[in-house]
Write a protein that holds these residues in place. Structure first.
Motif, mmCIF file in Angstrom:
data_model
loop_
_atom_site.group_PDB
_atom_site.id
_atom_site.type_symbol
_atom_site.label_atom_id
_atom_site.label_comp_id
_atom_site.label_asym_id
_atom_site.label_seq_id
_atom_site.Cartn_x
_atom_site.Cartn_y
_atom_site.Cartn_z
ATOM 1 N N VAL A 1 0.866 -1.173 0.000
ATOM 2 C CA VAL A 1 0.000 0.000 0.000
ATOM 3 C C VAL A 1 0.904 1.223 0.000
ATOM 4 N N GLY A 2 0.335 2.383 -0.365
ATOM 5 C CA GLY A 2 1.190 3.553 -0.368
ATOM 6 C C GLY A 2 0.476 4.831 -0.737
ATOM 7 N N LEU A 3 1.229 5.924 -0.651
ATOM 8 C CA LEU A 3 0.779 7.250 -1.072
ATOM 9 C C LEU A 3 1.520 7.619 -2.352
ATOM 10 N N HIS A 4 0.798 8.223 -3.289
ATOM 11 C CA HIS A 4 1.308 8.427 -4.639
ATOM 12 C C HIS A 4 0.980 9.866 -5.053
ATOM 13 N N LEU B 1 -2.519 13.834 -4.794
ATOM 14 C CA LEU B 1 -2.052 12.800 -3.876
ATOM 15 C C LEU B 1 -3.126 11.730 -3.790
ATOM 16 N N THR B 2 -2.760 10.484 -4.121
ATOM 17 C CA THR B 2 -3.721 9.386 -4.146
ATOM 18 C C THR B 2 -3.135 8.178 -3.431
ATOM 19 N N PHE B 3 -3.962 7.160 -3.248
ATOM 20 C CA PHE B 3 -3.551 5.904 -2.631
ATOM 21 C C PHE B 3 -3.297 4.861 -3.713
ATOM 22 N N ILE B 4 -2.392 3.936 -3.417
ATOM 23 C CA ILE B 4 -2.141 2.810 -4.315
ATOM 24 C C ILE B 4 -2.269 1.519 -3.521
ATOM 25 N N ALA B 5 -2.486 0.415 -4.239
ATOM 26 C CA ALA B 5 -2.544 -0.916 -3.626
ATOM 27 C C ALA B 5 -2.046 -1.930 -4.644
ATOM 28 N N GLY B 6 -1.345 -2.943 -4.163
ATOM 29 C CA GLY B 6 -0.833 -3.970 -5.054
ATOM 30 C C GLY B 6 0.017 -4.958 -4.300
ATOM 31 N N PHE B 7 1.038 -5.499 -4.968
ATOM 32 C CA PHE B 7 1.919 -6.475 -4.330
ATOM 33 C C PHE B 7 3.312 -6.368 -4.932
ATOM 34 N N ILE C 1 6.106 10.788 -7.283
ATOM 35 C CA ILE C 1 6.848 10.312 -6.111
ATOM 36 C C ILE C 1 5.925 9.392 -5.332
ATOM 37 N N ASN C 2 6.466 8.290 -4.873
ATOM 38 C CA ASN C 2 5.671 7.243 -4.258
ATOM 39 C C ASN C 2 6.316 6.818 -2.942
ATOM 40 N N LEU C 3 5.537 6.798 -1.868
ATOM 41 C CA LEU C 3 5.982 6.266 -0.583
ATOM 42 C C LEU C 3 5.142 5.036 -0.286
ATOM 43 N N SER C 4 5.791 3.874 -0.183
ATOM 44 C CA SER C 4 5.042 2.618 -0.070
ATOM 45 C C SER C 4 5.486 1.808 1.136
ATOM 46 N N LEU C 5 4.587 0.936 1.582
ATOM 47 C CA LEU C 5 4.842 0.004 2.675
ATOM 48 C C LEU C 5 4.372 -1.372 2.220
ATOM 49 N N THR C 6 5.284 -2.351 2.250
ATOM 50 C CA THR C 6 4.975 -3.712 1.814
ATOM 51 C C THR C 6 5.227 -4.677 2.965
ATOM 52 N N TYR C 7 4.273 -5.582 3.190
ATOM 53 C CA TYR C 7 4.436 -6.610 4.230
ATOM 54 C C TYR C 7 4.678 -7.956 3.570
ATOM 55 N N PHE C 8 5.831 -8.584 3.908
ATOM 56 C CA PHE C 8 6.170 -9.929 3.449
ATOM 57 C C PHE C 8 5.994 -10.903 4.617
#
Length: 265
Positions: free
Chosen positions: A49-52, A73-79, A250-257
């Motif tokens: 997930v992240g801010l874009h 400024l929007t939200f993103i979602a993916g993997f 510019i993208n700030l993201s957080l990924t959980y593995f």
């Protein structure tokens, strides 16, 4: 009143500043990575997930047209997917989706209209979906196996639900009279490319799952959309302005593995 917009130069300044800060971290962490251990392995697919922040540009011929496309400024979602790694290198790919609405504002004074009162407004157009496929290489520059830090770079393929062609119609009408004419052109290919550059860091939990925080700057090779605005039936007819959806972001993201083996095939 001059229009204000965040220029592309600011975009590059942010990236350069981030790299300078990271360079200082490298000087502090100049251990021989070849002698360091590999970080623990996790499940290779993580949820992201992240801010874009998308960048738009506004170029006015003069101050007469007070029209602005605003950065969004929007939200993103993916993997994210980890493909392969060595002691210092990690190769990844992934996929994320973004939903953006274009925000525009304008102001026309009473003198420009030739009336007692002017008009101004801000409006948002229907959402635009974009789909992103980054392929990146991450270089680990510190020794820590629980908190590895990376430079990252690569290419990104983007798909945009586009309507090809060029269109010309009234952009703004007042009392049924066209006041500005808009000429729109969307990029002619459904797939466009850009380059990514950024920083990333992993934080391992007690069960050897991890969070990855990443800051990514993207430079797009093609403009996504262009709009040319020309005044008509105003005090200064024929004045023009140009507005672009640059594709830069510019993208700030957080990924959980999750931990390795949490699903067994």
């Amino acid at each position: 009143m001059k229009l204000w917009s965040l220029k592309t130069n600011n975009f590059f300044q942010i990236i350069i500043l981030a790299l300078m800060l990271s360079a200082s971290m490298i000087c502090y962490c100049q251990n021989d990575n070849k002698n360091s251990n590999l970080p623990p392995k996790t499940f290779p697919i993580g949820l992201r997930v992240g801010l874009h922040n998308d960048f738009f540009s506004n170029t006015n011929e003069n101050d007469f047209i007070e029209l602005e496309y605003k950065d969004r400024l929007t939200f993103i979602a993916g993997f994210d997917v980890e493909l392969f790694r060595t002691r210092q290198w990690l190769f990844t790919t992934g996929f994320f989706v973004k939903n953006i609405s274009q925000s525009k504002s304008y102001n026309i004074t009473a003198d420009q209209l030739g009336r007692e009162r002017g008009t101004n407004a801000e409006f948002i157009e229907s959402p635009y979906w974009t789909y992103h496929l980054p392929v990146e290489a991450l270089y680990r520059f510190n020794k820590s196996t629980k908190h590895p830090l990376y430079f990252k770079g690569g290419l990104e393929l983007q798909h945009y639900g586009y309507t090809p062609g060029r269109y010309r119609h009234p952009f703004l009408s007042v009392n049924g009279i066209p006041r500005t004419i808009g000429e729109y052109e969307e990029y002619q290919s459904p797939f466009t490319f850009g380059a990514n550059l950024g920083l990333a860091g992993d934080i391992y939990l007690n069960d050897n799952s991890k969070f990855r925080i990443a800051l990514t700057g993207h430079y797009h090779f093609q403009t996504m959309e262009e709009t040319f605005i020309t005044t008509t039936n105003l005090a200064v007819p024929g004045a023009t302005s140009k507005h672009e959806w640059t594709g830069h972001y510019i993208n700030l993201s957080l990924t959980y593995f999750p931990k390795k083996g949490f699903i067994r095939f």
